[in-house]
Design an enzyme around this catalytic site. Structure first.
Site, PDB file in Angstrom:
ATOM      1  N   GLY A 182      54.395 130.980  61.139  1.00 35.43           N
ATOM      2  CA  GLY A 182      53.547 131.368  62.271  1.00 35.43           C
ATOM      3  C   GLY A 182      52.225 130.622  62.218  1.00 35.43           C
ATOM      4  O   GLY A 182      52.104 129.577  61.555  1.00 35.43           O
ATOM      5  N   MET A 319      46.727 139.562  68.278  1.00 35.30           N
ATOM      6  CA  MET A 319      45.652 139.665  67.276  1.00 35.30           C
ATOM      7  C   MET A 319      44.844 138.375  67.328  1.00 35.30           C
ATOM      8  O   MET A 319      45.030 137.470  66.515  1.00 35.30           O
ATOM      9  CB  MET A 319      46.248 139.886  65.892  1.00 35.30           C
ATOM     10  CG  MET A 319      46.805 141.286  65.715  1.00 35.30           C
ATOM     11  SD  MET A 319      47.389 141.525  64.045  1.00 35.30           S
ATOM     12  CE  MET A 319      47.407 143.301  63.918  1.00 35.30           C
ATOM     13  N   HIS A 445      38.789 109.896  84.239  1.00 38.07           N
ATOM     14  CA  HIS A 445      39.627 108.902  83.562  1.00 38.07           C
ATOM     15  C   HIS A 445      38.774 108.066  82.623  1.00 38.07           C
ATOM     16  O   HIS A 445      37.690 107.645  83.016  1.00 38.07           O
ATOM     17  CB  HIS A 445      40.282 107.974  84.586  1.00 38.07           C
ATOM     18  CG  HIS A 445      41.039 106.852  83.937  1.00 38.07           C
ATOM     19  ND1 HIS A 445      42.275 107.044  83.358  1.00 38.07           N
ATOM     20  CD2 HIS A 445      40.720 105.545  83.733  1.00 38.07           C
ATOM     21  CE1 HIS A 445      42.691 105.890  82.839  1.00 38.07           C
ATOM     22  NE2 HIS A 445      41.765 104.967  83.059  1.00 38.07           N
TER      23      HIS A 445
HETATM   24  P1  FAD Z   1      38.001 142.006  62.396  1.00 41.54           P
HETATM   25  O1  FAD Z   1      37.517 140.646  62.655  1.00 41.54           O
HETATM   26  O2  FAD Z   1      39.083 142.175  61.392  1.00 41.54           O
HETATM   27  O3  FAD Z   1      36.721 142.863  61.965  1.00 41.54           O
HETATM   28  C1  FAD Z   1      36.829 144.182  61.558  1.00 41.54           C
HETATM   29  C2  FAD Z   1      35.615 144.516  60.719  1.00 41.54           C
HETATM   30  O4  FAD Z   1      35.579 145.927  60.517  1.00 41.54           O
HETATM   31  C3  FAD Z   1      35.656 143.900  59.315  1.00 41.54           C
HETATM   32  O5  FAD Z   1      34.455 143.208  59.067  1.00 41.54           O
HETATM   33  C4  FAD Z   1      35.771 145.108  58.380  1.00 41.54           C
HETATM   34  O6  FAD Z   1      35.080 144.941  57.158  1.00 41.54           O
HETATM   35  C5  FAD Z   1      35.122 146.193  59.207  1.00 41.54           C
HETATM   36  N1  FAD Z   1      35.553 147.559  58.854  1.00 41.54           N
HETATM   37  C6  FAD Z   1      36.810 148.031  58.685  1.00 41.54           C
HETATM   38  N2  FAD Z   1      36.800 149.352  58.424  1.00 41.54           N
HETATM   39  C7  FAD Z   1      35.495 149.726  58.410  1.00 41.54           C
HETATM   40  C8  FAD Z   1      34.828 150.956  58.214  1.00 41.54           C
HETATM   41  N3  FAD Z   1      35.502 152.103  58.003  1.00 41.54           N
HETATM   42  N4  FAD Z   1      33.472 150.974  58.255  1.00 41.54           N
HETATM   43  C9  FAD Z   1      32.767 149.836  58.489  1.00 41.54           C
HETATM   44  N5  FAD Z   1      33.361 148.647  58.709  1.00 41.54           N
HETATM   45  C10 FAD Z   1      34.690 148.591  58.675  1.00 41.54           C
HETATM   46  N6  FAD Z   1      41.996 134.333  66.018  1.00 41.54           N
HETATM   47  C11 FAD Z   1      41.691 133.447  66.992  1.00 41.54           C
HETATM   48  O7  FAD Z   1      41.562 133.847  68.154  1.00 41.54           O
HETATM   49  N7  FAD Z   1      41.528 132.115  66.718  1.00 41.54           N
HETATM   50  C12 FAD Z   1      41.686 131.619  65.473  1.00 41.54           C
HETATM   51  O8  FAD Z   1      41.524 130.415  65.265  1.00 41.54           O
HETATM   52  C13 FAD Z   1      42.016 132.517  64.423  1.00 41.54           C
HETATM   53  N8  FAD Z   1      42.176 132.070  63.165  1.00 41.54           N
HETATM   54  C14 FAD Z   1      42.451 132.955  62.170  1.00 41.54           C
HETATM   55  C15 FAD Z   1      42.647 132.461  60.886  1.00 41.54           C
HETATM   56  C16 FAD Z   1      42.955 133.320  59.849  1.00 41.54           C
HETATM   57  C17 FAD Z   1      43.143 132.768  58.455  1.00 41.54           C
HETATM   58  C18 FAD Z   1      43.048 134.722  60.110  1.00 41.54           C
HETATM   59  C19 FAD Z   1      43.343 135.685  58.986  1.00 41.54           C
HETATM   60  C20 FAD Z   1      42.870 135.228  61.380  1.00 41.54           C
HETATM   61  C21 FAD Z   1      42.589 134.342  62.429  1.00 41.54           C
HETATM   62  N9  FAD Z   1      42.435 134.792  63.751  1.00 41.54           N
HETATM   63  C22 FAD Z   1      42.161 133.899  64.745  1.00 41.54           C
HETATM   64  C23 FAD Z   1      42.562 136.210  64.093  1.00 41.54           C
HETATM   65  C24 FAD Z   1      41.158 136.849  64.234  1.00 41.54           C
HETATM   66  O9  FAD Z   1      40.440 136.659  63.038  1.00 41.54           O
HETATM   67  C25 FAD Z   1      41.276 138.323  64.554  1.00 41.54           C
HETATM   68  O10 FAD Z   1      42.107 138.494  65.685  1.00 41.54           O
HETATM   69  C26 FAD Z   1      39.911 138.914  64.847  1.00 41.54           C
HETATM   70  O11 FAD Z   1      39.051 138.764  63.745  1.00 41.54           O
HETATM   71  C27 FAD Z   1      40.025 140.399  65.198  1.00 41.54           C
HETATM   72  O12 FAD Z   1      38.744 140.894  65.454  1.00 41.54           O
HETATM   73  P2  FAD Z   1      38.390 142.437  65.273  1.00 41.54           P
HETATM   74  O13 FAD Z   1      36.967 142.570  65.699  1.00 41.54           O
HETATM   75  O14 FAD Z   1      39.405 143.280  65.917  1.00 41.54           O
HETATM   76  O15 FAD Z   1      38.520 142.731  63.712  1.00 41.54           O
HETATM   77  P1  NAD Z   2      52.469 135.402  62.822  1.00 42.41           P
HETATM   78  O1  NAD Z   2      52.998 136.629  63.443  1.00 42.41           O
HETATM   79  O2  NAD Z   2      51.851 134.347  63.661  1.00 42.41           O
HETATM   80  O3  NAD Z   2      53.622 134.664  62.013  1.00 42.41           O
HETATM   81  C1  NAD Z   2      54.377 135.300  61.023  1.00 42.41           C
HETATM   82  C2  NAD Z   2      55.671 134.548  60.858  1.00 42.41           C
HETATM   83  O4  NAD Z   2      56.336 135.057  59.719  1.00 42.41           O
HETATM   84  C3  NAD Z   2      56.609 134.728  62.050  1.00 42.41           C
HETATM   85  O5  NAD Z   2      57.032 133.463  62.504  1.00 42.41           O
HETATM   86  C4  NAD Z   2      57.754 135.541  61.471  1.00 42.41           C
HETATM   87  O6  NAD Z   2      59.006 135.245  62.067  1.00 42.41           O
HETATM   88  C5  NAD Z   2      57.702 135.133  60.004  1.00 42.41           C
HETATM   89  N1  NAD Z   2      58.311 136.096  59.094  1.00 42.41           N
HETATM   90  C6  NAD Z   2      58.204 137.437  59.115  1.00 42.41           C
HETATM   91  N2  NAD Z   2      58.932 137.981  58.106  1.00 42.41           N
HETATM   92  C7  NAD Z   2      59.485 136.945  57.429  1.00 42.41           C
HETATM   93  C8  NAD Z   2      60.341 136.849  56.278  1.00 42.41           C
HETATM   94  N3  NAD Z   2      60.771 137.937  55.640  1.00 42.41           N
HETATM   95  N4  NAD Z   2      60.719 135.624  55.849  1.00 42.41           N
HETATM   96  C9  NAD Z   2      60.293 134.509  56.503  1.00 42.41           C
HETATM   97  N5  NAD Z   2      59.493 134.551  57.587  1.00 42.41           N
HETATM   98  C10 NAD Z   2      59.088 135.743  58.050  1.00 42.41           C
HETATM   99  O7  NAD Z   2      51.480 135.921  61.685  1.00 42.41           O
HETATM  100  P2  NAD Z   2      50.408 135.140  60.797  1.00 42.41           P
HETATM  101  O8  NAD Z   2      50.659 133.685  60.821  1.00 42.41           O
HETATM  102  O9  NAD Z   2      50.392 135.853  59.499  1.00 42.41           O
HETATM  103  O10 NAD Z   2      49.077 135.444  61.564  1.00 42.41           O
HETATM  104  C11 NAD Z   2      48.606 136.799  61.716  1.00 42.41           C
HETATM  105  C12 NAD Z   2      47.800 136.965  62.959  1.00 42.41           C
HETATM  106  O11 NAD Z   2      46.596 136.232  62.871  1.00 42.41           O
HETATM  107  C13 NAD Z   2      48.551 136.488  64.163  1.00 42.41           C
HETATM  108  O12 NAD Z   2      48.734 137.594  65.009  1.00 42.41           O
HETATM  109  C14 NAD Z   2      47.675 135.484  64.814  1.00 42.41           C
HETATM  110  O13 NAD Z   2      47.499 135.767  66.170  1.00 42.41           O
HETATM  111  C15 NAD Z   2      46.342 135.584  64.100  1.00 42.41           C
HETATM  112  N6  NAD Z   2      45.886 134.203  63.864  1.00 42.41           N
HETATM  113  C16 NAD Z   2      45.558 133.446  64.950  1.00 42.41           C
HETATM  114  C17 NAD Z   2      45.187 132.144  64.782  1.00 42.41           C
HETATM  115  C18 NAD Z   2      44.860 131.330  65.981  1.00 42.41           C
HETATM  116  O14 NAD Z   2      44.627 131.888  67.038  1.00 42.41           O
HETATM  117  N7  NAD Z   2      44.787 130.010  65.882  1.00 42.41           N
HETATM  118  C19 NAD Z   2      45.140 131.582  63.512  1.00 42.41           C
HETATM  119  C20 NAD Z   2      45.501 132.360  62.437  1.00 42.41           C
HETATM  120  C21 NAD Z   2      45.862 133.684  62.635  1.00 42.41           C
END
Ligand code: FAD
Ligand code: NAD
Length: 467
Positions: A182, A319, A445
C-alpha cells in the site's frame, strides 16, 4: 477553565479544527499528549516521509540521470545520518509552526493526555502526574490512528518495524522486506530502494495500491521494478520473526506453497487503526463502529453524545491528512452555526513515489460496478515534450467522463508532479466540468499539465493532438 470548544489531539484534523474555531470567535483549547504538535502527519507521517523521499530522489538522480544531463560526479556517497538529521529539522520547523499558530490565534494549548470525566469535563493528565480539569460546551475528538499489525507478528520495533521506526533507522537496510504494497510500503520502500537496499514487497492482493484504479498499480509496479524493487503479489504472509540481525518472513504463494524471505529489516505496513486509548469514552457512553475500531459519527461528524464530535483518522473514511483537515474546518463551522459541506468523492489520493500517483473521483472498476456508461481518454507522458526534457517519461493521465453528458467522473494519473497536478482534476470536478471544458482551457506549454488536456481531448472524441 471554561471553553466553547476543546480539541483532543493536534494532528492535521485537530490543529485545523482549533484554528478555525478560534477564527470564528470560539474560545478554544487543544490538548496534545506528545511534546510537539502536529500529530502523526507532521511528526512521523506525511512530512518526514516526504523529506526522506526528496533526499533519496536527489541521490537517485545524481547516481543515475545526472550523467545523461551532462553532469559528472566523482565519489558520490550517501550520508544517511545527515539525511535523517535534515528530516528531523524539517519536522521541528513544521511542528514549531503549529505552536506559533496556536499562540497567534489565542488557542490555549495543553500538553498531556485528555480524557472525558463527563461530556463537558475534560481531565488533562500531565507527564509529571499532575491533573488539570477543563470544562467546555463542545469537544472535538481528533486522536488519529496508530500502525496496525497482523495477530501473528510481534513488532520488536528494531528489526520488525512500523513506519515510525522506518523513518528513524541508523543505517540503510541491505534487504528490506515489506509486508503490504500500500501507500506506506511503497513510499518508504522506494526511499530505501533508491539508497541501494534490496526491497521485496509481499502483498496479499493481486496488485499494489489495490484500492486505486488498477491501471495505476500496474504502471507503478513496472517503474518501481526499474529501481530494483521486487514484488510477491497474491502472497499471504504467515509470519515475521527476528533473530539477531536477521528477519525471516514466511508466506503462502498463490499456489499454496510455503516460502520464506530473509532480510535485515521487515516493515509491516498493513494499514492503521483508530486510536482511542485513554480517552475514557466509556465515561460518556460513546458508541464505536467498524468492529469497535472507529468512533461512529453522523453527517455532521457528531457522535452519539450531543456536543461531542470526532474527525480525521479516528472516524470512517480515508486516512488522509487533507481529509482530516477538511473535517476539522467542517466541524468548527458547524459548531459556529454555519452550513459547511464536504464532497468525500472528491478527496484526492496521492502516492509520493517517483513517478507520483494521484487520483480523484471514481475508478474504472467503480464505474463498471455501478453500471455507469463512461468513456476513457489517456495520454502517455512519453508523448509530452516537457516530460522528455526532464527525462520523466513514465506514466500517463487518464480522464473518465460520462458517455452521455461528458461530465468528468474520475481522473487518474501516474507521472511527474502528479501530486500537484491532481488539483486541476479536483477543481474541474468540483465545478462539474465536462471533458470538453478541460480540453478547451489553455494549459501553459511546455508543462506536465498539458497531458491532462490531451487526456481530456482523447476522452472527448478521441481528439488528442500529440498521439
Ligand atoms: P493524527 O495526525 O494521528 O493526530 C492525532 C493526535 O492526537 C496525535 O498527536 C496524538 O498524540 C494525539 N492524541 C491521541 N490521543 C490523545 C489523548 N487522549 N490526549 C491528547 N492527545 C491525544 N496522509 C496524507 O494525506 N498525505 C501523506 O503524504 C501521508 N503520509 C503519511 C506517511 C506515513 C508514514 C503515515 C504513518 C501516515 C501518512 N499519512 C498521510 C496519513 C496522515 O498522517 C493521517 O491521515 C493524519 O495524520 C490524520 O490526522 P488526525 O488529525 O486524524 O490524527
Ligand atoms: P494501506 O491500506 O494503504 O495498505 C496496506 C496494504 O497491506 C494493502 O495493500 C493490503 O492489501 C496489504 N495487506 C494487508 N494484510 C496483508 C497481509 N496479511 N499480507 C500482505 N499484505 C497485506 O495501508 P498503509 O500503507 O499501512 O497506510 C496506512 C494509512 O496511512 C493509509 O490509509 C493511507 O491512506 C495513509 N497514508 C497515506 C499516504 C499518502 O497519502 N501519500 C502515505 C502514507 C500513509
Amino acid at each position: 477553565m471554561q471553553y466553547d470548544v476543546i480539541v483532543i489531539g493536534s494532528g492535521p484534523g485537530g490543529y485545523v479544527a482549533a484554528i478555525r474555531c478560534a477564527q470564528l470567535g470560539l474560545k478554544t483549547a487543544c490538548i496534545e499528549k506528545y511534546g510537539t504538535f502536529g500529530g502523526t502527519c507532521l511528526n512521523v507521517g506525511c512530512i518526514p516521509s516526504k523529506a526522506l523521499l526528496d533526499s533519496s530522489e536527489h541521490y537517485h538522480n545524481a547516481a543515475h540521470t545526472f550523467k545523461t544531463h551532462g553532469i559528472s560526479l566523482d565519489n558520490l556517497q550517501v550520508d544517511f545520518g545527515q539525511m535523517i538529521k535534515r528530516k528531523n529539522e524539517v519536522v521541528a520547523q513544521t511542528t514549531g509552526g503549529i505552536a506559533f499558530l496556536f499562540k497567534k490565534n489565542k488557542i490555549d494549548a495543553y500538553q498531556g493526555i485528555g480524557s472525558f470525566k463527563d461530556k463537558n469535563t475534560i481531565i488533562v493528565k500531565k507527564e509529571d502526574g499532575s491533573e488539570e480539569t477543563l470544562t467546555t460546551k463542545n469537544v472535538i475528538i481528533a486522536t488519529g490512528s496508530k500502525p496496525s499489525s497482523l495477530p501473528f507478528i510481534q513488532l520488536d520495533k528494531k528489526r520488525v518495524i512500523t513506519s515510525t521506526e522506518a523513518l528513524e533507522l541508523t543505517e540503510v537496510p541491505k534487504h528490506l522486506i515489506l509486508i503490504g504494497g500500500g501507500v506506506i510500503g511503497l513510499e518508504l520502500g522506494s526511499v530505501y530502494a533508491r539508497l541501494g537496499a534490496k526491497v521485496s514487497v509481499v502483498e496479499f492482493m493481486d496488485s499494489i495500491i489495490p484500492t486505486m484504479d488498477k491501471q495505476l498499480g500496474k504502471e507503478l509496479q513496472k517503474t518501481l521494478q526499474k529501481i530494483g524493487m521486487e514484488f510477491y503479489l497474491g502472497h499471504k504472509v504467515t509470519g515475521a520473526k527476528a533473530e539477531g540481525d536477521e528477519v525471516t518472513v514466511t508466506f503462502d504463494t498463490p499456489k499454496g506453497e510455503h516460502k520464506e524471505l530473509k532480510g535485515d529489516y521487515c516493515l509491516v505496513a498493513v494499514g492503521r487503526v483508530a486510536y482511542t486509548d485513554s480517552l475514557g469514552l466509556e465515561n460518556i457512553g460513546l458508541q464505536v463502529e467498524d468492529r469497535g475500531k472507529k468512533i461512529a459519527v453522523d453527517e455532521h461528524l457528531e457522535t452519539s453524545v450531543k456536543g461531542v464530535y470526532a474527525i480525521g483518522d479516528v472516524v470512517r473514511g480515508a486516512m488522509l491528512a487533507h481529509k482530516a483537515e477538511d473535517e476539522g474546518t467542517f466541524v468548527a463551522e458547524h459548531i459556529a452555526g454555519q452550513k459547511p459541506h464536504i464532497n468525500y468523492n472528491l478527496i484526492p489520493g496521492v502516492v509520493y513515489t517517483w513517478p507520483e500517483v494521484a487520483s480523484v473521483g471514481y475508478t474504472e472498476e467503480q464505474l463498471k460496478e455501478k453500471g455507469v456508461k463512461y468513456k476513457a481518454g489517456s495520454f502517455p507522458f512519453k508523448a509530452s515534450g516537457r516530460a522528455r526534457a526532464s527525462m520523466d517519461t513514465d506514466g500517463f493521465v487518464k480522464v473518465l467522463a460520462d458517455s452521455t453528458t461528458d461530465e468528468v467522473l474520475g481522473i487518474h494519473m501516474i507521472g511527474p508532479r502528479a501530486a500537484d497536478m491532481i488539483a486541476e482534476g479536483v477543481v474541474a470536478m468540483e465545478y462539474r466540468a465536462s471533458a470538453e471544458d478541460i480540453s478547451r482551457m489553455s494549459h501553459a506549454h511546455p508543462t506536465y499539465t498539458e497531458a491532462i488536456r490531451e487526456a481530456a481531448l482523447a476522452a472527448t472524441d478521441n481528439r488528442a493532438i500529440h498521439i
